[in-house]
Design a protein around this motif. Structure first.
Motif, PDB file in Angstrom:
ATOM      1  N   VAL A  12       0.840  -1.204   0.000  1.00  0.00           N
ATOM      2  CA  VAL A  12       0.000   0.000   0.000  1.00  0.00           C
ATOM      3  C   VAL A  12       0.871   1.247   0.000  1.00  0.00           C
ATOM      4  O   VAL A  12       0.573   2.224  -0.708  1.00  0.00           O
ATOM      5  CB  VAL A  12      -0.973  -0.014   1.198  1.00  0.00           C
ATOM      6  N   VAL A  13       1.942   1.240   0.764  1.00  0.00           N
ATOM      7  CA  VAL A  13       2.851   2.388   0.787  1.00  0.00           C
ATOM      8  C   VAL A  13       3.499   2.578  -0.582  1.00  0.00           C
ATOM      9  O   VAL A  13       3.613   3.712  -1.070  1.00  0.00           O
ATOM     10  CB  VAL A  13       3.909   2.230   1.905  1.00  0.00           C
ATOM     11  N   ALA A  14       3.892   1.501  -1.234  1.00  0.00           N
ATOM     12  CA  ALA A  14       4.500   1.603  -2.564  1.00  0.00           C
ATOM     13  C   ALA A  14       3.510   2.156  -3.590  1.00  0.00           C
ATOM     14  O   ALA A  14       3.861   3.026  -4.404  1.00  0.00           O
ATOM     15  CB  ALA A  14       5.019   0.235  -3.010  1.00  0.00           C
ATOM     16  N   VAL A  15       2.285   1.689  -3.545  1.00  0.00           N
ATOM     17  CA  VAL A  15       1.263   2.182  -4.473  1.00  0.00           C
ATOM     18  C   VAL A  15       0.939   3.646  -4.178  1.00  0.00           C
ATOM     19  O   VAL A  15       0.801   4.464  -5.099  1.00  0.00           O
ATOM     20  CB  VAL A  15      -0.009   1.306  -4.407  1.00  0.00           C
ATOM     21  N   SER A  16       0.855   3.991  -2.896  1.00  0.00           N
ATOM     22  CA  SER A  16       0.545   5.384  -2.555  1.00  0.00           C
ATOM     23  C   SER A  16       1.701   6.312  -2.900  1.00  0.00           C
ATOM     24  O   SER A  16       1.494   7.492  -3.173  1.00  0.00           O
ATOM     25  CB  SER A  16       0.163   5.514  -1.085  1.00  0.00           C
ATOM     26  N   PHE A  17       2.937   5.801  -2.928  1.00  0.00           N
ATOM     27  CA  PHE A  17       4.083   6.592  -3.374  1.00  0.00           C
ATOM     28  C   PHE A  17       3.884   7.028  -4.823  1.00  0.00           C
ATOM     29  O   PHE A  17       4.049   8.209  -5.155  1.00  0.00           O
ATOM     30  CB  PHE A  17       5.367   5.760  -3.227  1.00  0.00           C
ATOM     31  N   VAL A  18       3.509   6.088  -5.666  1.00  0.00           N
ATOM     32  CA  VAL A  18       3.258   6.398  -7.078  1.00  0.00           C
ATOM     33  C   VAL A  18       2.065   7.352  -7.200  1.00  0.00           C
ATOM     34  O   VAL A  18       2.100   8.312  -7.982  1.00  0.00           O
ATOM     35  CB  VAL A  18       3.021   5.103  -7.885  1.00  0.00           C
ATOM     36  N   ALA A  19       1.017   7.112  -6.408  1.00  0.00           N
ATOM     37  CA  ALA A  19      -0.165   7.981  -6.443  1.00  0.00           C
ATOM     38  C   ALA A  19       0.184   9.404  -6.011  1.00  0.00           C
ATOM     39  O   ALA A  19      -0.352  10.369  -6.567  1.00  0.00           O
ATOM     40  CB  ALA A  19      -1.257   7.406  -5.551  1.00  0.00           C
ATOM     41  N   CYS A  20       1.074   9.546  -5.046  1.00  0.00           N
ATOM     42  CA  CYS A  20       1.493  10.883  -4.609  1.00  0.00           C
ATOM     43  C   CYS A  20       2.205  11.632  -5.720  1.00  0.00           C
ATOM     44  O   CYS A  20       1.964  12.824  -5.926  1.00  0.00           O
ATOM     45  CB  CYS A  20       2.411  10.781  -3.398  1.00  0.00           C
ATOM     46  N   ILE A  21       3.087  10.939  -6.397  1.00  0.00           N
ATOM     47  CA  ILE A  21       3.805  11.584  -7.504  1.00  0.00           C
ATOM     48  C   ILE A  21       2.819  12.022  -8.584  1.00  0.00           C
ATOM     49  O   ILE A  21       2.908  13.143  -9.099  1.00  0.00           O
ATOM     50  CB  ILE A  21       4.880  10.633  -8.068  1.00  0.00           C
ATOM     51  N   LEU A  22       1.863  11.160  -8.909  1.00  0.00           N
ATOM     52  CA  LEU A  22       0.847  11.535  -9.902  1.00  0.00           C
ATOM     53  C   LEU A  22      -0.016  12.693  -9.399  1.00  0.00           C
ATOM     54  O   LEU A  22      -0.344  13.601 -10.170  1.00  0.00           O
ATOM     55  CB  LEU A  22      -0.032  10.329 -10.226  1.00  0.00           C
ATOM     56  N   GLY A  23      -0.389  12.660  -8.123  1.00  0.00           N
ATOM     57  CA  GLY A  23      -1.199  13.740  -7.557  1.00  0.00           C
ATOM     58  C   GLY A  23      -0.483  15.079  -7.591  1.00  0.00           C
ATOM     59  O   GLY A  23      -1.062  16.103  -7.949  1.00  0.00           O
ATOM     60  N   ILE A  24       0.792  15.073  -7.228  1.00  0.00           N
ATOM     61  CA  ILE A  24       1.571  16.318  -7.270  1.00  0.00           C
ATOM     62  C   ILE A  24       1.700  16.806  -8.707  1.00  0.00           C
ATOM     63  O   ILE A  24       1.580  18.007  -8.981  1.00  0.00           O
ATOM     64  CB  ILE A  24       2.951  16.106  -6.615  1.00  0.00           C
ATOM     65  N   ALA A  25       1.933  15.890  -9.635  1.00  0.00           N
ATOM     66  CA  ALA A  25       2.057  16.279 -11.048  1.00  0.00           C
ATOM     67  C   ALA A  25       0.757  16.875 -11.568  1.00  0.00           C
ATOM     68  O   ALA A  25       0.767  17.859 -12.318  1.00  0.00           O
ATOM     69  CB  ALA A  25       2.457  15.064 -11.889  1.00  0.00           C
ATOM     70  N   LEU A  26      -0.379  16.302 -11.179  1.00  0.00           N
ATOM     71  CA  LEU A  26      -1.670  16.834 -11.632  1.00  0.00           C
ATOM     72  C   LEU A  26      -1.977  18.197 -11.022  1.00  0.00           C
ATOM     73  O   LEU A  26      -2.611  19.040 -11.650  1.00  0.00           O
ATOM     74  CB  LEU A  26      -2.793  15.851 -11.283  1.00  0.00           C
TER      75      LEU A  26
END
Length: 106
Positions: A12-26
């Motif tokens: 979950v932490v690994a998936v949320s890491f990727v989601a954070c990067i996408l969220g910041i980019a958006l």
């Protein structure tokens, strides 16, 4: 059973890491927002994603670092805890900000 829960948390932490990067980019928008309320909400969202990203990085490094490095591990645990609470405070601030803006408009 404990190792399954730990693996699940790490996943979950690994998936949320990727989601954070996408969220910041958006949320990263080069132009200045005209509406101060929208800009404040965007900043709070960016802060939430950034603090959680720090949590994910610290958590990942904590799992990689050798157990002999107690000072590094303690620093990582403190960083993990602080970033967790900062993320929580930003997420809590979003509805409070909306509520405050709504009260001012009335």
């Amino acid at each position: 059973m404990h190792s399954v829960n730990l693996f699940c948390h790490e996943f979950v932490v690994a998936v949320s890491f990727v989601a954070c990067i996408l969220g910041i980019a958006l949320l990263w928008d080069g132009k200045q927002q005209k509406d101060e309320i929208e800009e404040t909400e965007r900043i709070l969202f960016r802060m939430s994603f950034t603090y959680w990203l720090v949590y994910c990085v610290a958590f990942g490094i904590e799992k990689i670092v050798l157990p002999d490095w107690e000072t590094v591990l303690m620093s990582l645990k403190i960083t993990t805890a602080l970033s967790y609470f900062l993320t929580f405070s930003c997420i809590l601030s979003l509805p409070l900000h909306k509520f405050a803006v709504h009260r001012v408009e009335e």
